[in-house]
Every structure is written in C-alpha cells, then in structure tokens.
Design an enzyme around this catalytic site. Structure first.
Site, PDB file in Angstrom:
ATOM      1  N   PHE A   1      57.432  27.463  37.857  1.00 51.64           N
ATOM      2  CA  PHE A   1      58.468  28.497  38.027  1.00 51.64           C
ATOM      3  C   PHE A   1      59.334  28.657  36.767  1.00 51.64           C
ATOM      4  O   PHE A   1      59.371  29.727  36.142  1.00 51.64           O
ATOM      5  CB  PHE A   1      59.314  28.084  39.240  1.00 51.64           C
TER       6      PHE A   1
ATOM      7  N   LEU B   1      48.100  22.368  36.323  1.00 51.55           N
ATOM      8  CA  LEU B   1      47.806  23.310  37.411  1.00 51.55           C
ATOM      9  C   LEU B   1      47.704  22.576  38.747  1.00 51.55           C
ATOM     10  O   LEU B   1      46.677  22.618  39.433  1.00 51.55           O
ATOM     11  CB  LEU B   1      46.532  24.121  37.129  1.00 51.55           C
TER      12      LEU B   1
ATOM     13  N   THR C   1      67.577  17.256  35.727  1.00 51.32           N
ATOM     14  CA  THR C   1      68.204  17.874  36.894  1.00 51.32           C
ATOM     15  C   THR C   1      69.545  17.223  37.212  1.00 51.32           C
ATOM     16  O   THR C   1      69.742  16.025  36.937  1.00 51.32           O
ATOM     17  CB  THR C   1      67.268  17.721  38.114  1.00 51.32           C
ATOM     18  N   ASP C   2      70.435  17.979  37.827  1.00 49.97           N
ATOM     19  CA  ASP C   2      71.722  17.401  38.256  1.00 49.97           C
ATOM     20  C   ASP C   2      71.523  16.358  39.359  1.00 49.97           C
ATOM     21  O   ASP C   2      72.421  15.561  39.632  1.00 49.97           O
ATOM     22  CB  ASP C   2      72.699  18.499  38.711  1.00 49.97           C
ATOM     23  N   GLU C   3      70.331  16.359  39.994  1.00 51.71           N
ATOM     24  CA  GLU C   3      70.120  15.417  41.105  1.00 51.71           C
ATOM     25  C   GLU C   3      70.118  13.960  40.648  1.00 51.71           C
ATOM     26  O   GLU C   3      70.263  13.057  41.470  1.00 51.71           O
ATOM     27  CB  GLU C   3      68.817  15.742  41.851  1.00 51.71           C
TER      28      GLU C   3
ATOM     29  N   TYR D   1      62.219  11.818  44.281  1.00 48.45           N
ATOM     30  CA  TYR D   1      62.163  12.813  43.194  1.00 48.45           C
ATOM     31  C   TYR D   1      63.233  12.534  42.146  1.00 48.45           C
ATOM     32  O   TYR D   1      62.929  12.404  40.951  1.00 48.45           O
ATOM     33  CB  TYR D   1      62.341  14.239  43.758  1.00 48.45           C
TER      34      TYR D   1
ATOM     35  N   LYS E   1      62.991  11.360  38.193  1.00 52.77           N
ATOM     36  CA  LYS E   1      63.569  12.138  37.088  1.00 52.77           C
ATOM     37  C   LYS E   1      64.562  11.279  36.303  1.00 52.77           C
ATOM     38  O   LYS E   1      64.606  11.338  35.076  1.00 52.77           O
ATOM     39  CB  LYS E   1      64.270  13.402  37.618  1.00 52.77           C
TER      40      LYS E   1
HETATM   41  P1  NAD Z   1      57.487  23.683  39.473  1.00 48.48           P
HETATM   42  O1  NAD Z   1      57.118  22.692  40.517  1.00 48.48           O
HETATM   43  O2  NAD Z   1      57.570  25.123  39.819  1.00 48.48           O
HETATM   44  O3  NAD Z   1      56.473  23.567  38.245  1.00 48.48           O
HETATM   45  C1  NAD Z   1      56.098  22.327  37.714  1.00 48.48           C
HETATM   46  C2  NAD Z   1      54.859  22.538  36.820  1.00 48.48           C
HETATM   47  O4  NAD Z   1      54.505  21.255  36.275  1.00 48.48           O
HETATM   48  C3  NAD Z   1      53.636  23.066  37.576  1.00 48.48           C
HETATM   49  O5  NAD Z   1      53.059  24.156  36.880  1.00 48.48           O
HETATM   50  C4  NAD Z   1      52.698  21.859  37.633  1.00 48.48           C
HETATM   51  O6  NAD Z   1      51.331  22.239  37.605  1.00 48.48           O
HETATM   52  C5  NAD Z   1      53.102  21.096  36.382  1.00 48.48           C
HETATM   53  N1  NAD Z   1      52.813  19.652  36.491  1.00 48.48           N
HETATM   54  C6  NAD Z   1      53.160  18.798  37.492  1.00 48.48           C
HETATM   55  N2  NAD Z   1      52.696  17.559  37.249  1.00 48.48           N
HETATM   56  C7  NAD Z   1      52.037  17.634  36.048  1.00 48.48           C
HETATM   57  C8  NAD Z   1      51.350  16.684  35.254  1.00 48.48           C
HETATM   58  N3  NAD Z   1      51.186  15.416  35.650  1.00 48.48           N
HETATM   59  N4  NAD Z   1      50.840  17.073  34.066  1.00 48.48           N
HETATM   60  C9  NAD Z   1      50.962  18.361  33.661  1.00 48.48           C
HETATM   61  N5  NAD Z   1      51.573  19.313  34.383  1.00 48.48           N
HETATM   62  C10 NAD Z   1      52.118  18.955  35.568  1.00 48.48           C
HETATM   63  O7  NAD Z   1      58.864  23.147  38.874  1.00 48.48           O
HETATM   64  P2  NAD Z   1      60.125  23.959  38.312  1.00 48.48           P
HETATM   65  O8  NAD Z   1      61.019  24.289  39.425  1.00 48.48           O
HETATM   66  O9  NAD Z   1      59.649  25.025  37.407  1.00 48.48           O
HETATM   67  O10 NAD Z   1      60.833  22.796  37.471  1.00 48.48           O
HETATM   68  C11 NAD Z   1      60.486  22.581  36.109  1.00 48.48           C
HETATM   69  C12 NAD Z   1      61.304  21.432  35.568  1.00 48.48           C
HETATM   70  O11 NAD Z   1      62.688  21.712  35.684  1.00 48.48           O
HETATM   71  C13 NAD Z   1      61.073  20.104  36.296  1.00 48.48           C
HETATM   72  O12 NAD Z   1      61.083  19.077  35.343  1.00 48.48           O
HETATM   73  C14 NAD Z   1      62.275  19.993  37.226  1.00 48.48           C
HETATM   74  O13 NAD Z   1      62.584  18.650  37.479  1.00 48.48           O
HETATM   75  C15 NAD Z   1      63.341  20.662  36.390  1.00 48.48           C
HETATM   76  N6  NAD Z   1      64.432  21.283  37.156  1.00 48.48           N
HETATM   77  C16 NAD Z   1      64.159  22.158  38.167  1.00 48.48           C
HETATM   78  C17 NAD Z   1      65.200  22.784  38.848  1.00 48.48           C
HETATM   79  C18 NAD Z   1      64.953  23.760  39.970  1.00 48.48           C
HETATM   80  O14 NAD Z   1      65.903  24.168  40.634  1.00 48.48           O
HETATM   81  N7  NAD Z   1      63.735  24.185  40.210  1.00 48.48           N
HETATM   82  C19 NAD Z   1      66.530  22.488  38.487  1.00 48.48           C
HETATM   83  C20 NAD Z   1      66.776  21.576  37.446  1.00 48.48           C
HETATM   84  C21 NAD Z   1      65.708  20.997  36.775  1.00 48.48           C
HETATM   85  O1  DAU Z   2      69.627  20.541  41.822  1.00 47.22           O
HETATM   86  C1  DAU Z   2      68.452  20.770  41.087  1.00 47.22           C
HETATM   87  C2  DAU Z   2      67.253  20.567  41.979  1.00 47.22           C
HETATM   88  O2  DAU Z   2      67.246  21.653  42.887  1.00 47.22           O
HETATM   89  C3  DAU Z   2      65.939  20.486  41.221  1.00 47.22           C
HETATM   90  O3  DAU Z   2      65.947  19.342  40.406  1.00 47.22           O
HETATM   91  C4  DAU Z   2      64.740  20.439  42.170  1.00 47.22           C
HETATM   92  O4  DAU Z   2      63.540  20.484  41.438  1.00 47.22           O
HETATM   93  C5  DAU Z   2      64.823  21.609  43.110  1.00 47.22           C
HETATM   94  O5  DAU Z   2      63.791  21.507  44.070  1.00 47.22           O
HETATM   95  C6  DAU Z   2      66.179  21.661  43.808  1.00 47.22           C
HETATM   96  O6  DAU Z   2      66.326  20.556  44.737  1.00 47.22           O
HETATM   97  P1  DAU Z   2      67.002  20.761  46.189  1.00 47.22           P
HETATM   98  O7  DAU Z   2      66.527  19.700  47.073  1.00 47.22           O
HETATM   99  O8  DAU Z   2      68.465  20.969  46.063  1.00 47.22           O
HETATM  100  O9  DAU Z   2      66.343  22.185  46.548  1.00 47.22           O
HETATM  101  P2  DAU Z   2      65.666  22.748  47.873  1.00 47.22           P
HETATM  102  O10 DAU Z   2      65.394  24.203  47.610  1.00 47.22           O
HETATM  103  O11 DAU Z   2      64.549  21.906  48.349  1.00 47.22           O
HETATM  104  O12 DAU Z   2      66.840  22.630  48.937  1.00 47.22           O
HETATM  105  C7  DAU Z   2      68.098  23.243  48.715  1.00 47.22           C
HETATM  106  C8  DAU Z   2      68.983  22.867  49.889  1.00 47.22           C
HETATM  107  O13 DAU Z   2      68.492  23.506  51.067  1.00 47.22           O
HETATM  108  C9  DAU Z   2      69.013  21.385  50.193  1.00 47.22           C
HETATM  109  O14 DAU Z   2      70.323  21.010  50.619  1.00 47.22           O
HETATM  110  C10 DAU Z   2      68.031  21.225  51.341  1.00 47.22           C
HETATM  111  C11 DAU Z   2      68.163  22.550  52.087  1.00 47.22           C
HETATM  112  N1  DAU Z   2      66.939  23.020  52.766  1.00 47.22           N
HETATM  113  C12 DAU Z   2      65.804  23.117  52.026  1.00 47.22           C
HETATM  114  C13 DAU Z   2      64.627  23.515  52.618  1.00 47.22           C
HETATM  115  C14 DAU Z   2      63.360  23.602  51.800  1.00 47.22           C
HETATM  116  C15 DAU Z   2      66.969  23.357  54.107  1.00 47.22           C
HETATM  117  O15 DAU Z   2      68.018  23.288  54.765  1.00 47.22           O
HETATM  118  N2  DAU Z   2      65.810  23.755  54.689  1.00 47.22           N
HETATM  119  C16 DAU Z   2      64.624  23.842  54.013  1.00 47.22           C
HETATM  120  O16 DAU Z   2      63.587  24.189  54.612  1.00 47.22           O
END
Ligand code: NAD
Ligand code: DAU
Length: 346
Positions: free
Chosen positions: A12, A36, A126-128, A151, A155
């Site tokens: 994403f 992938l 991530t902030d997590e 997770y 991280k």
């Molecule tokens: P995502 O799950 O959409 O995409 C992750 C990608 O990494 C995928 O294309 C997957 O194929 C690839 N991948 C996974 N394991 C792999 C491996 N072993 N080798 C090579 N490729 C691999 O994730 P995202 O939401 O785009 O997040 C990207 C990064 O940003 C992550 O490091 C995540 O921790 C961080 N992040 C995400 C969020 C969020 O809200 N989504 C917020 C803060 C930080």
């Molecule tokens: O804060 C950054 C993080 O945000 C990233 O590092 C992660 O990759 C990303 O997945 C995200 O983590 P969260 O756990 O916060 O996101 P998620 O979308 O899974 O959930 C957001 C909130 O919504 C959380 O409090 C859980 C709640 N939730 C989530 C799902 C999927 C529900 O209540 N119902 C649901 O079905």
C-alpha cells in the site's frame, strides 16, 4: 542517476512511494524489491512496470543470498525499507512470520546494504512501537519503546537493529515512525477499507470492543511526502515521527464512513476485542516539521470521501482481493466473532 532500492513497493504505502519518486525525481531509478506476499499487488503499478526507471525484483528479504544478488545486479545508492508483515490481527494469529520478515529480513537488508556502501538507509517504522497512551499526551521520538503486539514487537526489533547499525558501524540510517495511514489501494484487512468494503456489500461492520480506541489518521500521500523528505534531509541516526494530527475513536471513523456511504448504523456489530488492544495513539510530529519542513496537508474529511470513492470505483479489485485466501483469513479472524450468540465487545 541515483538508484533507490525501495522494499515493499508492491504494498500500500510502498506503491504510492514508488509512484511519487518516479514522478518527482526524474533523475532517480527505483529498484522495487518485494516478495509479493498476500499484501503485494503489482496491478497497482501496471502503468510504470515498463518504465526504464523502474525495475522489479521478486525477492524475499529473509533469503539473504537473493538480497545479495539484487545488490550485485544494481548499483544501489539509497535504500527505503518498507517491506514488512504489517497487520496486527495476523500477527496475533501467526507471530513467527513477523519475526522472519520484519526482524531477520531487516537484518539481512542492513548487512548487505552496508557491505555494498549504501549512502543512506531509510527504515520505515510505526508509532505502534511506543505502545499505548492513556487519556492524554502524545508520542515523541524520546518515548520509550513498549510494543504490545507481535507486529509492533517485530517492528521495534527491526528499529533497534537499524539503530545498532548506526551506532556500531556508523551506517547512515534514518528511522521514521508514522501513525495510521489511509487512502486508495489499502488492503481491505485494515479498518477503513474493511469497513468500506463490508458496507458496500451490506455486510456487518465488526467493531472491536467498545470502539473507543483512538487512532491518529494520516493520508498515505502525506506519509510518502514525509518519507521522501526524511530520505533526502533526515539526519543519520535520528528518528522522525509522522502523524496526521487527526485523533479519532474508531467508532467515529466507522460512523463517518456509514454517513458518506448513506448506510445505517444497524450494520455495526460490536465484537470481541483484539487481545492486547492498544487504547490510544497520538503523535507529536514537531521534529519532522522543524527539521524536514514537512507537515500533514490532507484534511481527513475530504481524504475519507475520496477514499470511499476510490473503493466504489474499484469494486472489481476489491472483489478479486476478497476471494480466495482472503476468505480463509476473514473466516479465521471474524467467523467466531460474528457468529450468532458470540460474546459482544462490551
Ligand atoms: P502492506 O502490508 O500493504 O505491504 C507490505 C509489502 O511488503 C507487501 O507488498 C509485501 O509483499 C511486502 N513484504 C512482506 N514481507 C516481505 C519479505 N519478507 N520480503 C520482501 N517483501 C515483503 O504494508 P503497508 O501498510 O504498505 O506498510 C509498509 C510499511 O510501513 C511497513 O513497514 C509498516 O510497518 C509501515 N507502516 C505502516 C503504517 C500503516 O498504517 N499501514 C503506518 C506506519 C508504518
Ligand atoms: O499506527 C500505525 C499502524 O496502523 C501500522 O503500523 C500498521 O501497519 C497498521 O496496520 C495500523 O495498525 P492498527 O492496528 O492501528 O490498524 P487497523 O486498521 O488494523 O485497526 C485500526 C483500529 O481499528 C484498531 O483500534 C483496531 C480497530 N479495528 C480494526 C479492524 C480491522 C476494529 O475495530 N475492527 C476491525 O475489523
């Protein structure tokens, strides 16, 4: 020509960043490394796959020899490391995969990049990793790490390995920590796209616990702008927080989505809570504003409407993703929670 190795570029945030770099840095080439997994999807990048400035490498970061081969094939100047297993609920179901990709994968990449003379390594976190907040306060870069889910623990492990590469070897690592991203093409396992997809299908919206957990929401384009700024202008050894300055309880977000979609609240189901669920996240991103000249720009209300429009217009993509393996995951994660007679969230 600067060559950037971007990992996770079929995911994403990574795919959004690939597009941004190709569009805004005409003298850069992107080597897009991605395993992938279920979350990676190259259809997002169809229009740039033939671009001579974009090279795709299907590689698992846990496979060190394969990572070395990528560095042998390309003269890499910079690395932006986004590849990771990213979903908290999946980490509760299968933690070991997170250690393999996020911890071992990051160490392999750090080692090979350092030995190849990479000049700048952006580690995307991530902030997590900071854990959870009470009713007040915000995470700063000095907040101690206290991850609560497999997770976030994986991280935090990768953050510390990146930090160690700077302190031990002087490897120029910059670490960023961002809050919850939203926007087009997010995998429909995360809160916002899952709720949109279910509501469009008239299916129940599973809200964990009392729905009063607070997240800070940032548009993916704002996060990507911050990542590019940190890659180019971040100080080695430093951490930068990014956030959208939009803290909202989950229930408020779900209700906003229902209002945009014109659906009623009867779709909401309070279901059993996520184990170890972090109660509240909030980000102080003052350092990124001061040092990188960055700020979040996309207002949440408009960004949410545009995101809903994207999912409405891309129903075929959502349907394809939600068939097959996704259904197995959905049943495992939600089958028990949504079953008649299961314990409500509160
Ligand atoms: P995502 O799950 O959409 O995409 C992750 C990608 O990494 C995928 O294309 C997957 O194929 C690839 N991948 C996974 N394991 C792999 C491996 N072993 N080798 C090579 N490729 C691999 O994730 P995202 O939401 O785009 O997040 C990207 C990064 O940003 C992550 O490091 C995540 O921790 C961080 N992040 C995400 C969020 C969020 O809200 N989504 C917020 C803060 C930080
Ligand atoms: O804060 C950054 C993080 O945000 C990233 O590092 C992660 O990759 C990303 O997945 C995200 O983590 P969260 O756990 O916060 O996101 P998620 O979308 O899974 O959930 C957001 C909130 O919504 C959380 O409090 C859980 C709640 N939730 C989530 C799902 C999927 C529900 O209540 N119902 C649901 O079905």
């Amino acid at each position: 020509m600067t060559t950037l190795l971007l990992t996770g570029g079929a995911g994403f945030i990574g795919a959004n960043l690939v597009r941004k770099v190709l569009a805004e840095r005409p003298d850069w080439k992107v080597v897009n490394l991605d395993a992938l997994t279920y979350a990676g999807d190259l259809s997002w990048l169809e229009d740039v796959l033939g671009d001579p400035r974009h090279a795709f490498e299907k590689v698992d970061l846990a496979d060190r020899a394969a990572v070395e081969a990528v560095f042998a094939r390309h003269a890499i100047d910079h690395v932006a490391h986004l590849a990771a297993e990213s979903h908290v609920d999946r980490s509760i179901l299968e933690p070991a995969i997170f250690v393999r990709s996020n911890v071992l994968g990051t160490q392999n990449l750090l080692d090979v990049a350092r030995q190849s003379g990479v000049k700048r390594f952006l580690h995307v976190s991530t902030d997590e990793v900071y854990g959870t907040l009470g009713a007040t306060g915000k995470f700063t870069e000095e907040t101690p790490l206290a991850p609560n889910s497999p997770y976030s623990a994986s991280k935090a492990g990768s953050d510390l390995l990146a930090r160690a590469a700077f302190h031990t070897f002087g490897f120029p690592v910059v670490i960023t920590r961002c809050s919850n991203n939203y926007g087009p093409r997010q995998f429909p396992e995360k809160l916002i796209p899952l709720m949109i997809a279910n509501a469009l299908d008239g299916k129940p919206l599973p809200v964990y616990g009392d729905g009063q957990q607070v997240r800070d929401w940032i548009h993916v384009d704002d996060h990507c702008a911050g990542l590019l700024a940190a890659l180019e202008r971040g100080r080695p050894g430093e951490v930068y927080n990014f956030g959208g300055e939009t803290e909202l309880p989950n229930l408020t977000v779900v209700r906003a989505l229902l209002a945009i979609l014109g659906r009623g609240e009867e779709l909401i189901r309070y279901v059993a809570d996520r184990p170890g669920h972090d109660r509240r996240y909030a980000i102080d991103c003052g350092k990124a504003k001061r040092e990188l000249g960055w700020m979040p720009r996309q207002p949440f209300a408009a960004g949410l409407r545009a995101t809903v429009d994207w999912y409405r217009s891309n129903a075929a993509w959502v349907a394809r993703i939600r068939s097959g393996a996704y259904r197995d995951y959905y049943d495992r994660q939600y089958g028990g929670r949504l079953a008649p007679g299961s314990a409500p969230g509160h």
